[in-house]
Design an enzyme around this catalytic site. Structure first.
Site, mmCIF file in Angstrom:
data_model
loop_
_atom_site.group_PDB
_atom_site.id
_atom_site.type_symbol
_atom_site.label_atom_id
_atom_site.label_comp_id
_atom_site.label_asym_id
_atom_site.label_seq_id
_atom_site.Cartn_x
_atom_site.Cartn_y
_atom_site.Cartn_z
ATOM 1 N N GLY A 35 2.061 -0.273 5.328
ATOM 2 C CA GLY A 35 1.154 -1.294 4.804
ATOM 3 C C GLY A 35 1.663 -1.823 3.480
ATOM 4 O O GLY A 35 2.447 -1.164 2.792
ATOM 5 N N GLN A 56 1.810 -6.031 -4.512
ATOM 6 C CA GLN A 56 3.079 -5.296 -4.451
ATOM 7 C C GLN A 56 4.295 -6.213 -4.311
ATOM 8 O O GLN A 56 5.431 -5.759 -4.425
ATOM 9 C CB GLN A 56 3.058 -4.291 -3.296
ATOM 10 C CG GLN A 56 2.046 -3.164 -3.519
ATOM 11 C CD GLN A 56 2.079 -2.194 -2.372
ATOM 12 O OE1 GLN A 56 1.507 -2.453 -1.315
ATOM 13 N NE2 GLN A 56 2.765 -1.081 -2.553
ATOM 14 N N CYS A 74 3.238 5.533 -1.152
ATOM 15 C CA CYS A 74 3.018 4.129 -1.485
ATOM 16 C C CYS A 74 4.375 3.543 -1.827
ATOM 17 O O CYS A 74 5.156 4.160 -2.550
ATOM 18 C CB CYS A 74 2.071 4.026 -2.681
ATOM 19 S SG CYS A 74 1.795 2.333 -3.241
ATOM 20 N N LEU A 75 4.653 2.358 -1.300
ATOM 21 C CA LEU A 75 5.979 1.752 -1.535
ATOM 22 C C LEU A 75 6.207 1.459 -3.022
ATOM 23 O O LEU A 75 7.347 1.317 -3.437
ATOM 24 C CB LEU A 75 6.129 0.473 -0.704
ATOM 25 C CG LEU A 75 6.192 0.696 0.813
ATOM 26 C CD1 LEU A 75 6.183 -0.639 1.551
ATOM 27 C CD2 LEU A 75 7.422 1.514 1.209
ATOM 28 N N HIS A 135 -6.181 2.473 1.689
ATOM 29 C CA HIS A 135 -5.130 2.482 0.659
ATOM 30 C C HIS A 135 -4.793 1.056 0.218
ATOM 31 O O HIS A 135 -4.733 0.763 -0.974
ATOM 32 C CB HIS A 135 -3.890 3.197 1.222
ATOM 33 C CG HIS A 135 -2.708 3.188 0.299
ATOM 34 N ND1 HIS A 135 -2.180 4.335 -0.255
ATOM 35 C CD2 HIS A 135 -1.943 2.172 -0.172
ATOM 36 C CE1 HIS A 135 -1.152 4.013 -1.028
ATOM 37 N NE2 HIS A 135 -0.980 2.713 -0.993
ATOM 38 N N GLU A 136 -4.594 0.164 1.205
ATOM 39 C CA GLU A 136 -4.206 -1.212 0.863
ATOM 40 C C GLU A 136 -5.366 -1.958 0.202
ATOM 41 O O GLU A 136 -5.156 -2.749 -0.712
ATOM 42 C CB GLU A 136 -3.731 -1.973 2.110
ATOM 43 C CG GLU A 136 -2.495 -1.379 2.789
ATOM 44 C CD GLU A 136 -1.350 -1.062 1.853
ATOM 45 O OE1 GLU A 136 -1.190 -1.741 0.812
ATOM 46 O OE2 GLU A 136 -0.601 -0.113 2.130
ATOM 47 N N HIS A 146 -5.474 -1.456 -3.450
ATOM 48 C CA HIS A 146 -4.499 -2.252 -4.232
ATOM 49 C C HIS A 146 -5.124 -3.557 -4.728
ATOM 50 O O HIS A 146 -4.783 -4.032 -5.807
ATOM 51 C CB HIS A 146 -3.275 -2.595 -3.379
ATOM 52 C CG HIS A 146 -2.215 -1.536 -3.374
ATOM 53 N ND1 HIS A 146 -1.530 -1.155 -4.499
ATOM 54 C CD2 HIS A 146 -1.698 -0.802 -2.364
ATOM 55 C CE1 HIS A 146 -0.640 -0.216 -4.179
ATOM 56 N NE2 HIS A 146 -0.725 0.025 -2.885
HETATM 57 NI NI NI Z 1 0.404 1.397 -1.800
#
Ligand code: NI
Length: 169
Positions: free
Chosen positions: A46, A51, A94-95, A136-137, A140
């Site tokens: 995701g 991001q 998380c990226l 999670h997303e 953000h």
């Molecule tokens: Ni993340």
């Protein structure tokens, strides 16, 4: 659209509350296209618009890396309409935090309402990794990061690594 560099922890855009999308126009479609390419390149599950440095209420979830039957979903101006009371602990990454994984407790199931890429509203109920990725997303878009959900002890243990990430970003 080309893939974009992923914003790493320490960049203030990750702490902003993202702005709603006023209209699902070509600019939003281009943003999503960039996000899809970026997510695929990173082999993630995701990605949220902040991001890639864009503080807009858009995120994508694509579980095809762990479930071949999964489809990519685009969520524009999402609202969490329901969360289950039962919670599960799962390891999350998380990226924007390369190399960092933490066990995090979140609701097991979730119901979300959003606009799709055609600007049409839809609702989705999810459990398992899909629920996890959606929660999670969504965080953000509120400027909330997964490390905000860990214990202060776990955060203390991560302090040095987080400092290093922030210094390099
Ligand atoms: Ni993340």
């Amino acid at each position: 659209m080309a893939a974009h560099d992923i914003v790493i922890y320490g960049d203030p855009v990750l702490r902003e509350v993202a702005e709603p999308v006023e209209q699902v126009d070509q600019a939003v479609k281009d943003l999503v296209s960039t996000m899809v390419d970026t997510l695929k390149k990173a082999h993630g599950l995701g990605l949220a618009a902040p991001q890639v440095g864009v503080s807009k209420r858009v995120f994508i979830v694509d579980l095809s890396a762990i479930d071949l039957t999964a489809e990519l979903h685009v969520f524009i101006n999402p609202e969490i309409v329901w969360k289950s009371e039962d919670e599960v602990e799962l390891e999350e990454g998380c990226l924007s935090f390369p190399g960092i994984y933490q066990k995090i407790v979140r609701p097991a199931r979730v119901k979300i309402r959003a606009l799709n890429l055609d600007g049409k509203p839809f609702e989705m109920e999810a459990d398992g990794m899909a629920a996890r990725a959606i929660l999670h997303e969504y965080d953000h878009l509120e400027g909330t990061l997964f490390i905000d959900h860990i214990s202060s002890i776990a955060r203390t243990l991560l302090k040095g690594r987080l400092k290093k990430l922030a210094a390099a970003s």
